[in-house]
Design a protein around this motif. Structure first.
Motif, PDB file in Angstrom:
ATOM      1  N   PHE A  92       0.263  11.632  -5.941  1.00  0.00           N
ATOM      2  CA  PHE A  92      -0.234  12.894  -5.519  1.00  0.00           C
ATOM      3  C   PHE A  92       1.017  13.905  -5.293  1.00  0.00           C
ATOM      4  O   PHE A  92       2.231  13.356  -5.214  1.00  0.00           O
ATOM      5  CB  PHE A  92      -0.790  12.594  -4.112  1.00  0.00           C
ATOM      6  CG  PHE A  92      -0.128  11.834  -3.128  1.00  0.00           C
ATOM      7  CD1 PHE A  92       0.727  12.550  -2.263  1.00  0.00           C
ATOM      8  CD2 PHE A  92      -0.106  10.593  -2.799  1.00  0.00           C
ATOM      9  CE1 PHE A  92       1.427  12.185  -1.527  1.00  0.00           C
ATOM     10  CE2 PHE A  92       0.634   9.938  -1.884  1.00  0.00           C
ATOM     11  CZ  PHE A  92       1.580  10.826  -1.205  1.00  0.00           C
ATOM     12  N   PRO A  93       0.448  14.896  -5.568  1.00  0.00           N
ATOM     13  CA  PRO A  93       1.508  16.138  -5.236  1.00  0.00           C
ATOM     14  C   PRO A  93       1.936  16.060  -3.842  1.00  0.00           C
ATOM     15  O   PRO A  93       1.140  15.861  -2.951  1.00  0.00           O
ATOM     16  CB  PRO A  93       0.569  17.209  -5.637  1.00  0.00           C
ATOM     17  CG  PRO A  93      -0.528  16.913  -6.516  1.00  0.00           C
ATOM     18  CD  PRO A  93      -0.623  15.498  -5.851  1.00  0.00           C
ATOM     19  N   GLU A  94       3.196  16.544  -3.557  1.00  0.00           N
ATOM     20  CA  GLU A  94       3.792  16.117  -2.081  1.00  0.00           C
ATOM     21  C   GLU A  94       2.928  17.061  -1.137  1.00  0.00           C
ATOM     22  O   GLU A  94       2.816  16.603  -0.113  1.00  0.00           O
ATOM     23  CB  GLU A  94       5.261  16.765  -2.128  1.00  0.00           C
ATOM     24  CG  GLU A  94       6.271  15.804  -2.967  1.00  0.00           C
ATOM     25  CD  GLU A  94       7.614  15.906  -2.626  1.00  0.00           C
ATOM     26  OE1 GLU A  94       7.941  17.128  -2.211  1.00  0.00           O
ATOM     27  OE2 GLU A  94       8.471  15.057  -2.893  1.00  0.00           O
ATOM     28  N   SER A  95       2.421  18.098  -1.584  1.00  0.00           N
ATOM     29  CA  SER A  95       1.634  19.056  -0.426  1.00  0.00           C
ATOM     30  C   SER A  95       0.379  18.344  -0.086  1.00  0.00           C
ATOM     31  O   SER A  95      -0.154  18.938   0.816  1.00  0.00           O
ATOM     32  CB  SER A  95       1.315  20.371  -1.421  1.00  0.00           C
ATOM     33  OG  SER A  95       0.593  20.153  -2.415  1.00  0.00           O
TER      34      SER A  95
ATOM     35  N   MET B 183       6.093  11.582  -8.058  1.00  0.00           N
ATOM     36  CA  MET B 183       7.397  11.217  -8.678  1.00  0.00           C
ATOM     37  C   MET B 183       8.075   9.863  -8.468  1.00  0.00           C
ATOM     38  O   MET B 183       8.967   9.661  -9.164  1.00  0.00           O
ATOM     39  CB  MET B 183       8.554  12.408  -8.519  1.00  0.00           C
ATOM     40  CG  MET B 183       8.787  12.434  -6.646  1.00  0.00           C
ATOM     41  SD  MET B 183       7.386  13.183  -5.749  1.00  0.00           S
ATOM     42  CE  MET B 183       7.787  14.716  -6.407  1.00  0.00           C
ATOM     43  N   LEU B 184       7.334   9.316  -7.607  1.00  0.00           N
ATOM     44  CA  LEU B 184       7.678   7.698  -7.490  1.00  0.00           C
ATOM     45  C   LEU B 184       6.855   6.616  -8.187  1.00  0.00           C
ATOM     46  O   LEU B 184       6.514   5.576  -7.700  1.00  0.00           O
ATOM     47  CB  LEU B 184       7.636   7.740  -5.770  1.00  0.00           C
ATOM     48  CG  LEU B 184       8.584   8.127  -5.015  1.00  0.00           C
ATOM     49  CD1 LEU B 184       8.512   7.768  -3.508  1.00  0.00           C
ATOM     50  CD2 LEU B 184      10.038   7.658  -5.308  1.00  0.00           C
ATOM     51  N   GLY B 185       6.512   7.060  -9.403  1.00  0.00           N
ATOM     52  CA  GLY B 185       5.847   6.235 -10.241  1.00  0.00           C
ATOM     53  C   GLY B 185       4.831   6.875 -11.314  1.00  0.00           C
ATOM     54  O   GLY B 185       3.954   7.613 -10.589  1.00  0.00           O
TER      55      GLY B 185
ATOM     56  N   GLU C  56      18.443   9.400 -10.807  1.00  0.00           N
ATOM     57  CA  GLU C  56      17.746   9.507  -9.755  1.00  0.00           C
ATOM     58  C   GLU C  56      16.264  10.284  -9.770  1.00  0.00           C
ATOM     59  O   GLU C  56      16.141  10.933 -10.615  1.00  0.00           O
ATOM     60  CB  GLU C  56      18.520  10.268  -8.753  1.00  0.00           C
ATOM     61  CG  GLU C  56      19.916   9.852  -8.436  1.00  0.00           C
ATOM     62  CD  GLU C  56      21.065  10.428  -9.508  1.00  0.00           C
ATOM     63  OE1 GLU C  56      22.223  10.238  -9.345  1.00  0.00           O
ATOM     64  OE2 GLU C  56      20.694  11.014 -10.624  1.00  0.00           O
ATOM     65  N   VAL C  57      15.508   9.783  -8.861  1.00  0.00           N
ATOM     66  CA  VAL C  57      14.096  10.320  -8.839  1.00  0.00           C
ATOM     67  C   VAL C  57      13.951  10.898  -7.434  1.00  0.00           C
ATOM     68  O   VAL C  57      14.290  10.103  -6.326  1.00  0.00           O
ATOM     69  CB  VAL C  57      12.955   9.211  -8.915  1.00  0.00           C
ATOM     70  CG1 VAL C  57      11.539   9.712  -8.800  1.00  0.00           C
ATOM     71  CG2 VAL C  57      13.114   8.653 -10.354  1.00  0.00           C
ATOM     72  N   TYR C  58      13.793  12.147  -7.144  1.00  0.00           N
ATOM     73  CA  TYR C  58      13.662  12.814  -6.068  1.00  0.00           C
ATOM     74  C   TYR C  58      12.398  13.115  -5.414  1.00  0.00           C
ATOM     75  O   TYR C  58      11.325  13.362  -5.895  1.00  0.00           O
ATOM     76  CB  TYR C  58      14.457  14.180  -6.116  1.00  0.00           C
ATOM     77  CG  TYR C  58      15.833  14.330  -6.572  1.00  0.00           C
ATOM     78  CD1 TYR C  58      17.152  13.773  -5.515  1.00  0.00           C
ATOM     79  CD2 TYR C  58      16.088  14.278  -7.844  1.00  0.00           C
ATOM     80  CE1 TYR C  58      18.360  13.608  -5.978  1.00  0.00           C
ATOM     81  CE2 TYR C  58      17.592  14.088  -8.147  1.00  0.00           C
ATOM     82  CZ  TYR C  58      18.448  14.082  -7.313  1.00  0.00           C
ATOM     83  OH  TYR C  58      19.831  13.656  -7.509  1.00  0.00           O
TER      84      TYR C  58
ATOM     85  N   TRP D  93       0.762  -1.213   0.054  1.00  0.00           N
ATOM     86  CA  TRP D  93      -0.025   0.078   0.087  1.00  0.00           C
ATOM     87  C   TRP D  93       1.015   1.430  -0.148  1.00  0.00           C
ATOM     88  O   TRP D  93       0.607   2.046  -0.942  1.00  0.00           O
ATOM     89  CB  TRP D  93      -0.932  -0.028   1.293  1.00  0.00           C
ATOM     90  CG  TRP D  93      -1.934  -1.108   1.084  1.00  0.00           C
ATOM     91  CD1 TRP D  93      -3.248  -0.832   0.620  1.00  0.00           C
ATOM     92  CD2 TRP D  93      -1.961  -2.417   1.927  1.00  0.00           C
ATOM     93  NE1 TRP D  93      -4.025  -1.802   0.506  1.00  0.00           N
ATOM     94  CE2 TRP D  93      -3.243  -2.805   1.585  1.00  0.00           C
ATOM     95  CE3 TRP D  93      -1.281  -2.883   2.772  1.00  0.00           C
ATOM     96  CZ2 TRP D  93      -3.632  -3.890   2.084  1.00  0.00           C
ATOM     97  CZ3 TRP D  93      -1.696  -4.145   3.188  1.00  0.00           C
ATOM     98  CH2 TRP D  93      -2.863  -4.715   2.933  1.00  0.00           C
ATOM     99  N   ASN D  94       1.650   1.347   1.123  1.00  0.00           N
ATOM    100  CA  ASN D  94       2.422   2.603   1.039  1.00  0.00           C
ATOM    101  C   ASN D  94       3.702   2.695   0.511  1.00  0.00           C
ATOM    102  O   ASN D  94       4.809   1.796   0.780  1.00  0.00           O
ATOM    103  CB  ASN D  94       2.767   2.838   2.586  1.00  0.00           C
ATOM    104  CG  ASN D  94       3.225   4.018   3.167  1.00  0.00           C
ATOM    105  OD1 ASN D  94       2.457   5.038   2.453  1.00  0.00           O
ATOM    106  ND2 ASN D  94       3.994   4.490   3.969  1.00  0.00           N
ATOM    107  N   VAL D  95       3.862   3.133  -0.830  1.00  0.00           N
ATOM    108  CA  VAL D  95       5.034   3.250  -1.686  1.00  0.00           C
ATOM    109  C   VAL D  95       4.419   2.583  -3.053  1.00  0.00           C
ATOM    110  O   VAL D  95       4.388   3.364  -3.770  1.00  0.00           O
ATOM    111  CB  VAL D  95       6.199   2.684  -1.223  1.00  0.00           C
ATOM    112  CG1 VAL D  95       7.180   2.688  -2.378  1.00  0.00           C
ATOM    113  CG2 VAL D  95       6.836   3.522  -0.304  1.00  0.00           C
ATOM    114  N   LYS D  96       4.114   1.524  -2.985  1.00  0.00           N
ATOM    115  CA  LYS D  96       3.733   0.649  -4.283  1.00  0.00           C
ATOM    116  C   LYS D  96       2.370   1.321  -4.566  1.00  0.00           C
ATOM    117  O   LYS D  96       2.302   1.372  -5.905  1.00  0.00           O
ATOM    118  CB  LYS D  96       3.637  -0.657  -4.105  1.00  0.00           C
ATOM    119  CG  LYS D  96       4.896  -1.447  -3.658  1.00  0.00           C
ATOM    120  CD  LYS D  96       6.162  -0.978  -4.598  1.00  0.00           C
ATOM    121  CE  LYS D  96       6.080  -1.313  -5.933  1.00  0.00           C
ATOM    122  NZ  LYS D  96       7.468  -0.957  -6.731  1.00  0.00           N
TER     123      LYS D  96
END
Length: 608
Positions: A413-416, A282-284, A291-293, A273-276
């Motif tokens: 989702f956007p980081e904010s 930016m993580l997918g 690098e992906v920041y 769930w959390n990450v995948k």
């Protein structure tokens, strides 16, 4: 225009040479110049690996014609076709690095991650990829990748991302299965030690059930746990519907060791769930060439660690004592690190490519792990949400909303959005919280957070035992113990060498990492315990000691004034008279009755 059809064949009929024989057959490849590329990193392991260093003997044919191949960059190759063609590509990959994020092939098994083996043609990431294996006849196959029912191959990935996100364990591994929600879960164990597969399978099933309870369902058709047992721990790596974990072979007894195995499995499973699925945009989908920041690894990894142990408690695999003991050890570790005042969680996340995976002797003074601090911030954030909402909401609700709105739809989702969702759930501003503890370097409010659940923290020192009776009593003291501010290690079986100096310690500017300690106050040191014992038994804070050491072969001495040692023992205990809200938060958070009366202590070790 028709899209190409890509079919990989991975052959390892002679595994003793540690080389995968790779072929890629592409039908209907359009006319023109084409690029082959290999990822430089594996998602979940945020470090550049340059897997192309293991690839060799690359050749390309169109029919019977050999095409010129230009090596254009470290991980890119170019060739050209004059008409639409069927192309046959051959290459070999050396694989003899045993780890969860690498690939390994020997006489006992084949384990591979797709990022090391599968070339991408042009930018065809969204087309299906077919896969066949040529293996020793008796070897079994364990993977999260779906079988192919079209008759083209053995396995099929809907796209390139899924192809390289599906590791394979092929060999004579032990296999057990169980079902949750009528979905098959496979546990494939390579290697042997003191494992109890039946017990392990039951416990893994409990982990699945506990984490499923948060989200209400399982977002896959089947799941595969690959577990490597060897002489060293190699960590874990998450995938979309599988994980690979590597543990020391004799970690299944006693309980204090087995707890670490369960913690690793729980962490990697929660990642599904959390990450995948729940992740910043930016993580997918990924760019595998660089690098992906993100500034959010504290939530992706730190919160995963938080839930790994929390769900073990909710699954009844950890007692309350086990859970609070684990929490207290993390807290003692965090408070010992000077780097927590230098690097923020957001910076730690962003700098992972150059710092977390590339530590040096001064890292403890300049950095903080987003795993460690992120876990503790997750504790604080969860309990703060519960307190502000009168225990009507929690961090669980934040994750559920992010999953429903983004993860379940396959989008980032956007980081904010993370802070926005926390504030929506808590119905209040968390700007100050984020500014201080995520974007800033202020000490986390862990005492206040735990008090909202009716728990108090006591920080103490482990009192040096004067005899066997005191040693067994494991007594503590509030009287500060003397400290040099160094950690040591044994080199060449007998040399006592400084591994790191603490910027907060009295030896920070006097002793260096790499110095070999030979004497204290003129008397030889034979082992690291000699230094610790002489300091704690024979000296007090404020005493001056003389340390003799070799630096680059030259004998030197220095006088150092001993300072107070950081607290090395943290105890978390229930308050005597909890309020109804404190008791309610405790019971719903840990899913345990208040009258358990359990507590935990931490003993993370000591430094001199």
């Amino acid at each position: 225009m028709q899209q190409p059809i890509c079919h990989f064949t991975v052959s390892f009929l002679e595994p003793g040479n540690h080389v995968y024989q790779m072929t890629l057959d592409i039908d209907q490849l359009p006319q023109g110049r084409h690029e082959l590329s290999l990822p430089v990193w594996t998602p979940g392991a945020y470090k550049i690996e340059d897997f192309s260093r293991h690839l060799f003997d690359l050749s390309v044919k169109a029919g019977q014609e050999s095409l010129e191949v230009i090596h254009a960059a470290k991980n890119r190759w170019l060739f050209e076709t004059t008409t639409e063609a069927s192309v046959h590509i051959e290459y070999r990959v050396y694989a003899f690095e045993f780890g969860v994020s690498t690939s390994h092939l020997d006489q006992s098994h084949a384990y591979f991650n797709g990022a090391q083996l599968f070339l991408l043609i042009d930018d065809y990431k969204e087309i299906p990829y077919y896969l066949s294996l040529e293996k020793p006849p008796l070897w079994k196959i364990s993977t999260g990748l779906d079988e192919d029912h079209s008759g083209i191959a053995q396995f099929k990935a809907d796209n390139y991302d899924i192809l390289i996100d599906s590791p394979f364990e092929v060999g004579t591994q032990s296999i057990t299965t169980f079902e949750v929600d009528n979905k098959k879960h496979t546990l494939a164990v390579y290697g042997h030690g003191n494992e109890d597969l039946a017990q392990l399978t039951r416990d893994v099933e409990k982990i699945v059930l506990s984490q499923r309870q948060i989200f209400g369902s399982l977002p896959y058709n089947h799941y595969t746990f690959i577990l490597h047992l060897s002489d060293k721990s190699t960590g874990g790596l998450e995938h979309l519907n599988s994980t690979t974990c590597g543990v020391e072979r004799f970690m299944f007894r006693p309980w204090k060791n087995y707890k670490r195995v369960l913690g690793l499995l729980s962490h990697e499973f929660f990642h599904l769930w959390n990450v995948k699925r729940i992740h910043p945009d930016m993580l997918g989908p990924f760019d595998y060439n660089k690098e992906v920041y993100t500034h959010l690894l504290w939530a992706m990894e730190g919160f995963t660690d938080y839930y790994a142990y929390l769900t073990l408690r909710r699954a009844q695999l950890y007692s309350v004592k086990d859970y609070l003991h684990s929490l207290s050890k993390k807290l003692a570790d965090y408070e010992k690190r000077p780097g927590r005042f230098v690097q923020s969680l957001a910076e730690s996340s962003f700098d992972t490519w150059i710092k977390l995976y590339k530590p040096d002797e001064d890292s403890i003074n300049r950095t903080i792990s987003y795993y460690l601090k992120g876990d503790l911030v997750g504790t604080c954030l969860d309990l703060e949400i519960r307190k502000r909402t009168n225990n009507q909401a929690s961090l669980d609700d934040v994750l559920r909303k992010l999953y429903e709105r983004y993860g379940a739809k396959g989008i980032g989702f956007p980081e904010s959005v993370y802070q926005d969702t926390v504030e929506e759930v808590a119905q209040s501003s968390f700007q100050e919280f984020f500014d201080k503890y995520i974007y800033g370097t202020e000490s986390i409010p862990i005492d206040e957070a735990l008090r909202s659940a009716g728990l108090d923290i006591q920080r103490q020192y482990t009192k040096p035992a004067q005899d066997d009776e005191e040693l067994s009593a494991n007594k503590t003291t509030q009287i500060p113990l003397p400290w040099l501010g160094i950690d040591t290690k044994i080199v060449d079986g007998h040399r006592i060498v400084i591994s790191q100096t603490y910027s907060s310690g009295p030896a920070a500017t006097l002793l260096n990492a790499g110095d070999e300690l030979v004497a204290l106050n003129g008397y030889q040191l034979h082992k690291p315990e000699d230094l610790t014992h002489r300091l704690e038994y024979d000296h007090q804070v404020g005493d001056t000691v003389t340390v003799a050491y070799f630096r680059q072969g030259q004998l030197q001495t220095v006088s150092i004034v001993l300072a107070p040692k950081p607290f090395d023992k943290v105890t978390i205990t229930p308050v005597k008279d909890p309020t109804p809200l404190q008791q309610n938060i405790f019971e719903t958070w840990l899913q345990a009755p208040w009258n358990d009366g359990e507590h935990a202590t931490s003993d993370p070790g000591s430094s001199s």
